[in-house]
Motif scaffolding. Structure first.
Motif, PDB file in Angstrom:
ATOM      1  N   LEU A  82       4.743   0.779   8.233  1.00  0.00           N
ATOM      2  CA  LEU A  82       5.330   1.504   7.246  1.00  0.00           C
ATOM      3  C   LEU A  82       6.147   1.806   7.816  1.00  0.00           C
ATOM      4  N   ILE A  83       6.073   2.141   9.180  1.00  0.00           N
ATOM      5  CA  ILE A  83       7.235   2.397  10.520  1.00  0.00           C
ATOM      6  C   ILE A  83       8.591   1.582  10.954  1.00  0.00           C
ATOM      7  N   ASP A  84       7.752   0.021  10.727  1.00  0.00           N
ATOM      8  CA  ASP A  84       8.309  -1.094  10.676  1.00  0.00           C
ATOM      9  C   ASP A  84       9.005  -1.420   9.854  1.00  0.00           C
ATOM     10  N   ALA A  85       8.686  -1.383   8.340  1.00  0.00           N
ATOM     11  CA  ALA A  85       9.061  -1.879   7.348  1.00  0.00           C
ATOM     12  C   ALA A  85      10.519  -1.378   6.489  1.00  0.00           C
ATOM     13  N   PHE A  86      10.241   0.777   7.242  1.00  0.00           N
ATOM     14  CA  PHE A  86      10.901   1.642   6.692  1.00  0.00           C
ATOM     15  C   PHE A  86      11.650   1.822   7.739  1.00  0.00           C
TER      16      PHE A  86
ATOM     17  N   ILE B 147      10.823   6.518   3.810  1.00  0.00           N
ATOM     18  CA  ILE B 147      10.229   5.649   2.678  1.00  0.00           C
ATOM     19  C   ILE B 147      11.499   5.604   1.668  1.00  0.00           C
ATOM     20  N   PRO B 148      12.136   4.295   1.736  1.00  0.00           N
ATOM     21  CA  PRO B 148      12.587   4.744  -0.777  1.00  0.00           C
ATOM     22  C   PRO B 148      11.750   5.153  -1.339  1.00  0.00           C
ATOM     23  N   GLY B 149      12.767   6.376  -2.254  1.00  0.00           N
ATOM     24  CA  GLY B 149      12.312   6.983  -3.255  1.00  0.00           C
ATOM     25  C   GLY B 149      11.491   6.385  -4.568  1.00  0.00           C
ATOM     26  N   ASN B 150      11.818   5.136  -4.357  1.00  0.00           N
ATOM     27  CA  ASN B 150      11.538   3.848  -5.841  1.00  0.00           C
ATOM     28  C   ASN B 150      10.002   3.158  -4.874  1.00  0.00           C
ATOM     29  N   ALA B 151      10.265   2.783  -3.710  1.00  0.00           N
ATOM     30  CA  ALA B 151       8.247   2.349  -2.870  1.00  0.00           C
ATOM     31  C   ALA B 151       7.524   2.850  -3.997  1.00  0.00           C
ATOM     32  N   SER B 152       6.823   1.341  -3.928  1.00  0.00           N
ATOM     33  CA  SER B 152       5.720   2.066  -4.966  1.00  0.00           C
ATOM     34  C   SER B 152       4.335   1.414  -4.131  1.00  0.00           C
ATOM     35  N   THR B 153       3.068   1.952  -4.486  1.00  0.00           N
ATOM     36  CA  THR B 153       2.065   1.462  -3.766  1.00  0.00           C
ATOM     37  C   THR B 153       1.661  -0.124  -3.615  1.00  0.00           C
ATOM     38  N   SER B 154       2.133  -0.224  -4.853  1.00  0.00           N
ATOM     39  CA  SER B 154       2.218  -2.057  -4.882  1.00  0.00           C
ATOM     40  C   SER B 154       3.079  -2.362  -3.592  1.00  0.00           C
ATOM     41  N   GLN B 155       3.472  -1.935  -3.106  1.00  0.00           N
ATOM     42  CA  GLN B 155       5.028  -2.807  -2.161  1.00  0.00           C
ATOM     43  C   GLN B 155       4.584  -2.376  -0.929  1.00  0.00           C
ATOM     44  N   ALA B 156       3.459  -0.740  -0.524  1.00  0.00           N
ATOM     45  CA  ALA B 156       3.131  -0.532   0.545  1.00  0.00           C
ATOM     46  C   ALA B 156       2.326  -1.008   0.929  1.00  0.00           C
ATOM     47  N   VAL B 157       1.116  -1.722   0.270  1.00  0.00           N
ATOM     48  CA  VAL B 157       0.301  -2.973   0.830  1.00  0.00           C
ATOM     49  C   VAL B 157       0.416  -4.016   0.804  1.00  0.00           C
ATOM     50  N   ALA B 158       1.866  -4.770   0.227  1.00  0.00           N
ATOM     51  CA  ALA B 158       2.437  -6.059   0.272  1.00  0.00           C
ATOM     52  C   ALA B 158       2.792  -5.802   2.014  1.00  0.00           C
ATOM     53  N   VAL B 159       3.673  -4.837   2.067  1.00  0.00           N
ATOM     54  CA  VAL B 159       4.468  -4.961   3.725  1.00  0.00           C
ATOM     55  C   VAL B 159       3.162  -4.992   4.625  1.00  0.00           C
ATOM     56  N   VAL B 160       2.096  -4.251   4.688  1.00  0.00           N
ATOM     57  CA  VAL B 160       0.846  -3.821   5.277  1.00  0.00           C
ATOM     58  C   VAL B 160      -0.540  -4.618   5.374  1.00  0.00           C
TER      59      VAL B 160
ATOM     60  N   TYR C  95     -11.549  -4.304   9.121  1.00  0.00           N
ATOM     61  CA  TYR C  95     -12.033  -4.269   7.648  1.00  0.00           C
ATOM     62  C   TYR C  95     -11.094  -3.653   7.030  1.00  0.00           C
ATOM     63  N   LEU C  96     -10.066  -3.425   7.108  1.00  0.00           N
ATOM     64  CA  LEU C  96      -8.778  -3.297   7.004  1.00  0.00           C
ATOM     65  C   LEU C  96      -8.238  -4.871   6.097  1.00  0.00           C
ATOM     66  N   MET C  97      -8.537  -5.546   7.071  1.00  0.00           N
ATOM     67  CA  MET C  97      -7.537  -7.256   6.881  1.00  0.00           C
ATOM     68  C   MET C  97      -9.174  -7.798   5.654  1.00  0.00           C
ATOM     69  N   ARG C  98     -10.063  -6.907   6.127  1.00  0.00           N
ATOM     70  CA  ARG C  98     -11.036  -7.552   4.801  1.00  0.00           C
ATOM     71  C   ARG C  98     -10.613  -7.346   3.467  1.00  0.00           C
TER      72      ARG C  98
ATOM     73  N   LYS D 203       0.985  -8.328   5.294  1.00  0.00           N
ATOM     74  CA  LYS D 203       2.140  -8.645   6.183  1.00  0.00           C
ATOM     75  C   LYS D 203       2.078  -8.346   7.296  1.00  0.00           C
ATOM     76  N   TRP D 204       2.143  -7.010   7.718  1.00  0.00           N
ATOM     77  CA  TRP D 204       1.957  -6.837   8.982  1.00  0.00           C
ATOM     78  C   TRP D 204       1.103  -6.743   9.674  1.00  0.00           C
ATOM     79  N   MET D 205      -0.058  -6.903   9.442  1.00  0.00           N
ATOM     80  CA  MET D 205      -1.064  -7.200   9.624  1.00  0.00           C
ATOM     81  C   MET D 205      -1.808  -8.610   9.864  1.00  0.00           C
ATOM     82  N   LYS D 206      -1.490  -9.703   8.643  1.00  0.00           N
ATOM     83  CA  LYS D 206      -1.038 -10.347   8.934  1.00  0.00           C
ATOM     84  C   LYS D 206      -0.410 -10.933  10.059  1.00  0.00           C
ATOM     85  N   ALA D 207       1.123 -10.439  10.743  1.00  0.00           N
ATOM     86  CA  ALA D 207       1.748 -10.994  12.063  1.00  0.00           C
ATOM     87  C   ALA D 207       1.425 -10.245  13.211  1.00  0.00           C
ATOM     88  N   HIS D 208      -0.111  -9.536  13.173  1.00  0.00           N
ATOM     89  CA  HIS D 208      -0.425  -8.976  14.370  1.00  0.00           C
ATOM     90  C   HIS D 208      -1.978  -8.771  14.338  1.00  0.00           C
ATOM     91  N   PRO D 209      -2.456 -10.177  14.843  1.00  0.00           N
ATOM     92  CA  PRO D 209      -4.219 -10.105  14.564  1.00  0.00           C
ATOM     93  C   PRO D 209      -4.567  -9.344  15.246  1.00  0.00           C
TER      94      PRO D 209
END
Length: 127
Positions: free
Chosen positions: A118-122, A82-95, A36-39, A97-103
């Motif tokens: 997030l741990i993998d990305a940062f 997590i870098p101080g300038n990281a945004s919610t949009s960046q976090a959504v993009a990171v998650v 459902y997260l992926m949906r 990408k990670w979700m698509k790589a780990h079905p």
């Protein structure tokens, strides 16, 4: 001029609340794993491309974005690097990408999956 009875308003309001609940509740209660997260992520991508998104999936857009933002903020407070300038949009993009790589992990709890992404990305740099 005719006046509606208070009972008529109560019935109308009750019908509206019932209808709203019957639309929202299934989407919210089912949004507990990676499927459902992926949906929600997929619906978010569709809406950004100006494609039509089913109303039920729009609720999942809000759910998934809110979940990612909440875990993202808590992870930063709990010491994740997590870098101080990281945004919610960046976090959504990171998650996303990670979700698509780990079905294979989509059946797991959504909060755990967001945190893993997030741990993998940062990763923290070790001295």
């Amino acid at each position: 001029m005719t006046r509606e009875s208070p009972m008529c308003n109560l019935t109308r309001n009750g019908a509206f609340i019932f209808l709203l609940t019957s639309i929202i509740w299934p989407a919210v209660t089912l949004a507990q794993d990676g499927n459902y997260l992926m949906r929600g992520i997929h619906a978010n991508e569709q809406s950004e491309l100006r494609q039509e998104v089913p109303p039920r999936d729009l609720i999942l857009v809000g759910y998934s974005t809110g979940l990612i933002r909440g875990v993202f903020m808590m992870a930063a407070l709990r010491g994740l690097c997590i870098p101080g300038n990281a945004s919610t949009s960046q976090a959504v993009a990171v998650v996303s990408k990670w979700m698509k790589a780990h079905p294979e992990k989509w059946a797991e709890q959504d909060v755990t999956l967001v945190y893993e992404a997030l741990i993998d990305a940062f990763p923290c740099q070790t001295p």
